[in-house]
Design an enzyme around this catalytic site. Structure first.
Site, PDB file in Angstrom:
ATOM      1  N   ASP A  40       0.835  -1.216   0.000  1.00 38.59           N
ATOM      2  CA  ASP A  40       0.000   0.000   0.000  1.00 38.59           C
ATOM      3  C   ASP A  40       0.871   1.268   0.000  1.00 38.59           C
ATOM      4  O   ASP A  40       0.720   2.136   0.866  1.00 38.59           O
ATOM      5  CB  ASP A  40      -0.919   0.049   1.217  1.00 38.59           C
ATOM      6  CG  ASP A  40      -1.821  -1.159   1.345  1.00 38.59           C
ATOM      7  OD1 ASP A  40      -2.057  -1.824   0.319  1.00 38.59           O
ATOM      8  OD2 ASP A  40      -2.293  -1.428   2.461  1.00 38.59           O
ATOM      9  N   GLU A 206     -11.346  -0.864  -3.477  1.00 39.62           N
ATOM     10  CA  GLU A 206     -10.733  -0.107  -2.383  1.00 39.62           C
ATOM     11  C   GLU A 206      -9.575   0.717  -2.938  1.00 39.62           C
ATOM     12  O   GLU A 206      -9.376   0.837  -4.143  1.00 39.62           O
ATOM     13  CB  GLU A 206     -10.235  -1.055  -1.294  1.00 39.62           C
ATOM     14  CG  GLU A 206      -9.181  -2.050  -1.759  1.00 39.62           C
ATOM     15  CD  GLU A 206      -8.760  -3.037  -0.683  1.00 39.62           C
ATOM     16  OE1 GLU A 206      -9.472  -3.147   0.324  1.00 39.62           O
ATOM     17  OE2 GLU A 206      -7.709  -3.697  -0.863  1.00 39.62           O
TER      18      GLU A 206
END
Length: 389
Positions: A40, A206
């Site tokens: 991420d 997401e």
């Protein structure tokens, strides 16, 4: 040959063909040297000297820095080693960072949650330099969720517009929502609303990131769809992480894909997916790099890493913009040189006299700290960084 056998054969041929087409459709990631292990990633440049900073999930937000997008990346430390001050999340690790800048101050947004749960919140910390030891945690932004909420309060991204700053966030459970931020960027200043949703994988969307392309008049909403993390054994082909994009003349509504499909009704044009040795790329963003252009960055699993099929690495590609739509080109990529192999734990502490904690650094070129682990084993990531896992 029975019909079922024919159907199975045709499906296998289609899957193989799609894999080959995907391999031909994208350049491999640009080169990366130094500490290339990440998950991420959020990448920005320091205003004072142009140096790149990369923030990553876990280890209470890992910070790495480099002179350019390709490295060499050097691990610097943790952003918030004491964890978040948000009530109910003491000692909980931090996820999905995002960084914004305003008036000489950097804002680090982070998520606290547990995997697969809506018990989540988004916090914020500030720093004038982005270096470890300089971050001041301000706790919650006011964005939180619990079981039954219309969204899951993780994976934030803040974008600047002419009318102020807006935070996009969400993962599954209603997918992507957005809310306006107060001028101090520490708190929300309005009500949330949905900007993107998909039926794919029961709402598997997401990692929203909004990028404004100067001169185009468009805001681009990048999202990651599919299975991000449960990749061993491999899920069915096509259900793993990949990146899609929609665009709008507004940062707050009206996002559609290249075919005109509404981003709130499963619209989304694929911009990057598994190909060659790159598997499950996603959860990244776009940064303008002087002399290079707009760069899409992300994490991915390297299928050349042997037994370590869950480790994720930093990837990046220069974007092309035919008809004002972003694409990862078919040429110009340089294969990464990262490898992953386990190293034997040592019983000899480094200069500190104690072993490194779980997720701490335990080896690497010019590393003078502890080379043993108090928990886990020391695993090689690259020549510059080994970690207790």
């Amino acid at each position: 040959m029975h019909f079922k056998e024919v159907a199975t054969l045709l499906l296998s041929i289609l899957l193989l063909s799609s894999t080959k087409l995907a391999s031909a459709a994208y350049a491999n990631p640009g080169a990366c040297s130094g500490d290339c292990g990440t998950h991420d990633p959020a990448v920005t440049r320091r205003v004072s000297d142009g140096r790149f900073y990369r923030f990553s999930t876990n280890n209470f937000i890992s910070i790495a820095s480099a002179p350019n997008i390709a490295g060499p990346w050097r691990y610097l430390g943790q952003a918030l080693p004491g964890g978040s001050k948000i009530s109910g999340f003491s000692g909980v690790d931090l996820w999905a960072p995002d960084v914004a800048y305003k008036d000489g101050l950097y804002y680090l947004y982070y998520s606290v949650s547990s995997f697969g749960s809506q018990n989540s919140a988004i916090g914020v910390a500030t720093s004038t330099t982005m270096d470890p030891g300089t971050w001041v945690d301000h706790g919650t932004t006011g964005v939180s969720s619990r079981s039954g909420s219309p969204y899951n309060a993780i994976d934030s991204n803040v974008v600047k517009t002419d009318s102020g700053f807006y935070m996009s966030f969400g993962s599954f459970w209603g997918d992507i929502y957005q809310i306006k931020m107060d001028n101090n960027l520490l708190n929300i200043a309005g009500s949330s609303y949905q900007v993107a949703w998909t039926s794919f994988g029961n709402g598997a969307m997401e990692g929203a990131f909004i990028y404004y392309r100067s001169g185009s008049g468009y805001y681009y909403l990048f999202t990651s769809w599919g299975n991000c993390c449960q990749l061993v054994p491999r899920p069915p082909a096509g259900t793993e992480y990949h990146m899609r994009v929609c665009r709008s003349a507004s940062a707050t509504s009206g996002f559609k894909d290249k075919n005109g499909a509404d981003c709130r009704s499963s619209g989304g044009t694929i911009v990057l997916q598994s190909h060659d040795y790159v598997y499950a790329p996603g959860h990244g963003g776009v940064i303008d790099v002087p002399g290079v252009g707009a760069v899409l960055y992300y994490h991915y699993v390297n299928n050349n890493q042997g037994a370590n099929q869950a480790a994720t690495y930093f990837g990046w590609n220069v974007l092309d913009w035919p008809d004002d739509w972003p694409i990862v080109g078919t040429g110009g990529g340089t294969p990464t040189t990262t490898t992953s192999r386990a190293t034997q734990p040592t019983s000899t502490p480094g200069n500190g006299g104690t072993c490194s904690p779980l997720y701490g650094q335990c080896g690497g070129h010019n590393f003078n700290g502890s080379k043993c682990c108090s928990s886990g084993i020391c695993k090689y990531s690259n020549d510059w960084y080994s970690q207790c896992l």
